[in-house]
Design an enzyme around this catalytic site. Structure first.
Site, PDB file in Angstrom:
ATOM      1  CE  LYS A   1      -4.408   0.864   0.209  1.00 50.60           C
ATOM      2  NZ  LYS A   1      -5.536   0.259   0.118  1.00 50.60           N
TER       3      LYS A   1
HETATM    4  N1  GLU Z   1      -7.121   0.375  -3.131  1.00 49.92           N
HETATM    5  C1  GLU Z   1      -7.774  -0.680  -3.511  1.00 49.92           C
HETATM    6  C2  GLU Z   1      -8.072  -1.312  -2.180  1.00 49.92           C
HETATM    7  O1  GLU Z   1      -7.820  -1.143  -1.124  1.00 49.92           O
HETATM    8  C3  GLU Z   1      -7.624  -1.487  -4.648  1.00 49.92           C
HETATM    9  C4  GLU Z   1      -6.217  -2.221  -4.561  1.00 49.92           C
HETATM   10  C5  GLU Z   1      -5.572  -2.511  -6.214  1.00 49.92           C
HETATM   11  O2  GLU Z   1      -6.689  -2.563  -6.850  1.00 49.92           O
HETATM   12  O3  GLU Z   1      -4.613  -2.971  -6.303  1.00 49.92           O
HETATM   13  O4  GLU Z   1      -8.276  -2.664  -2.346  1.00 49.92           O
END
Ligand code: GLU
Length: 476
Positions: A107
């Site tokens: 993240k």
């Molecule tokens: N930000 C989104 C999540 O928390 C999507 C992550 C992604 O598509 O890699 O799942």
């Protein structure tokens, strides 16, 4: 946000993990290896803006590399910090494992209020941040693939992808370095709606299991259920709109940053969204009761509560007053570990974040595969499928002529049946299948293991099992 006397977000995720892992029999030391965050990179960089250099702080945290690339969004918000990014990276590991997206967890975040900058400034900041990540392989189609999150969307992803391509001109798979891109920049149909769509598919699957519905103290189908949603951003909006338009739910409450709207007979989600876009908030919206104390509406009577805004909104302070018998966590970490315990004791059923909001990363997975295969889904087979369907239609038409008034095709059957699936339909079908299968795996653990009394623990068990298996296969 959780009150001060509560553990941090990362500690809260770890506590939930620990609760589940205590019921497992992992080889010594593996539990710790899975729980810890492998690395968190902090980058600080300057951008010349309005005549002076402004310094920004950004993070990319890699929780687990049992599978690569690692995957997870990048958020732009002033509240971004290391603890939060690490908690979110851990959730990505468990989420990807649960829905069988072949990624590790990661993240990222940039401490910034995107509203403080115009588009050109934001582009320069995003490109500079991307540059810092790209040169450390923290954006890379084979190693680390970001996506949108709070405060970011298609536009930012297009800038990041373009920045990667400028710095890696011969990488033929460059487009796969981020997902959530616009269609004209290598994106996929249905990615924008994906997380909200996933919430809808999750609820549909939940309501296919009468014992689950009963455990929440509810009855019957999704149709007619009263829903309160917190946050009408990309996730909350799509979830609420689909539930209202396609499943007959009544959206009785919408909570936003400037208060909440309440209407017993249901709000028109699209009209509220249009109002927010125009006026910057829900205040002044006609045809509904407005309260400036938005958070209080989390405690109102309803059948389903959908926190779709941010972490820690249901916490030790308000959990005991939350009346909803069923909560579906469209946001990441909206219920703290302490609140989770209170709600469990009250008999509230929580469909956990790592499953409920996995629609986004699932469709990101499809996008990544599309980018690597360099071809749109359905392009090869669509017309061939139509030609084969035509054969059946020809036969049915022959029968129709032969039988005269005794039989005829249902109106519109022909058009519906003839049409081969396009990319959007294939994406929705893949997402639906993913959400059903993942629910069923959690449900089985929840119903069949005596010591598992909630869906979150079941979800952790399923995903930790998978992560552990892949560590074992690696010989670790
Ligand atoms: N930000 C989104 C999540 O928390 C999507 C992550 C992604 O598509 O890699 O799942």
């Amino acid at each position: 946000m959780a009150p001060k006397n509560e553990p941090t977000f990362r500690q809260s995720v770890d506590m939930m993990f620990n609760r589940a892992v205590a019921l497992m029999d992992l080889p010594p030391g593996l539990e710790e290896k899975i729980r810890v965050c492998n690395a968190t990179y902090t980058v600080r960089f300057g951008v010349r803006l309005r005549g002076k250099i402004e310094t920004f702080t950004g993070y990319r945290s890699v929780h687990s590399e049992h599978m690569e690339p690692v995957k997870g969004g990048i958020r732009f918000a002033l509240s971004v910090n290391q603890d939060e990014v690490e908690a979110l990276a851990a959730l990505m590991t468990y989420k990807c494992a649960l829905v069988e997206a072949p990624f590790g967890g990661s993240k990222g975040g940039l401490c910034i209020n995107p509203r403080d900058y115009d588009e050109e400034e934001l582009e320069r900041i995003t490109r500079r941040f991307s540059y810092e990540l790209i040169k450390r392989d923290l954006i890379n189609p084979a190693q680390n693939v970001p996506a949108p999150d709070m405060g970011t969307g298609e536009r930012e992803m297009a800038w990041m992808a373009d920045q990667y391509k400028r710095m890696n001109t011969t990488d033929i798979n460059g487009a796969a370095c981020v997902t959530g891109k616009p269609i004209n920049a290598g994106g996929i149909q249905g990615r924008v709606e994906a997380t909200g769509r996933g919430v809808q598919f999750a609820l549909r699957e939940f309501f296919r299991h009468p014992e689950a519905v009963k455990a929440a103290g509810l009855e019957g189908k999704l149709d007619g259920k009263r829903v309160i949603v917190q946050g009408l951003g990309n996730v909350g909006f799509h979830a609420a709109m689909f539930l209202q338009k396609e499943d007959g739910c009544k959206i009785t409450g919408i909570i936003e940053h400037d208060g909440a709207l309440f209407a017993e007979n249901g709000l028109d989600v699209e009209a509220v969204r249009a109002w927010i876009v125009k006026h910057g908030g829900v205040s002044g919206y006609p045809d509904a009761r407005h309260t400036s104390e938005g958070a209080k509406v989390l405690e109102e009577d309803c059948d389903i509560l959908i926190p779709a805004a941010m972490e820690g909104v249901i916490n030790l302070e308000n959990a005991a007053r939350v009346k909803a018998p069923l909560i579906i966590e469209a946001a990441n970490g909206p219920v703290t570990a302490g609140a989770d315990e209170i709600l469990r004791e009250k008999g509230c059923v929580i469909i956990p974040d790592m499953y409920a909001n996995a629609g986004g990363v699932t469709v990101s997975y499809f996008e990544w595969v599309k980018n690597l295969s360099h071809i749109r889904f359905g392009r090869m087979q669509r017309r061939q499928e139509e030609a084969r369907h035509q054969l059946i239609i020809d036969e049915l038409e022959r029968l129709d002529r032969h039988l005269g008034d005794a039989w005829s095709m249902t109106p519109h059957f022909k058009e519906k049946y003839l049409r081969g699936a396009d990319e959007l339909e294939l994406v929705r079908s893949g997402l639906d299948d993913t959400m059903r299968i993942a629910y069923q795996s959690m449900h089985e653990v929840w119903q069949e293991r005596e010591n598992v009394t909630d869906l979150r623990t079941a979800a952790y068990l399923c995903s930790i099992q998978k992560v552990a298996a892949s560590y074992k296969a690696k010989g670790l």
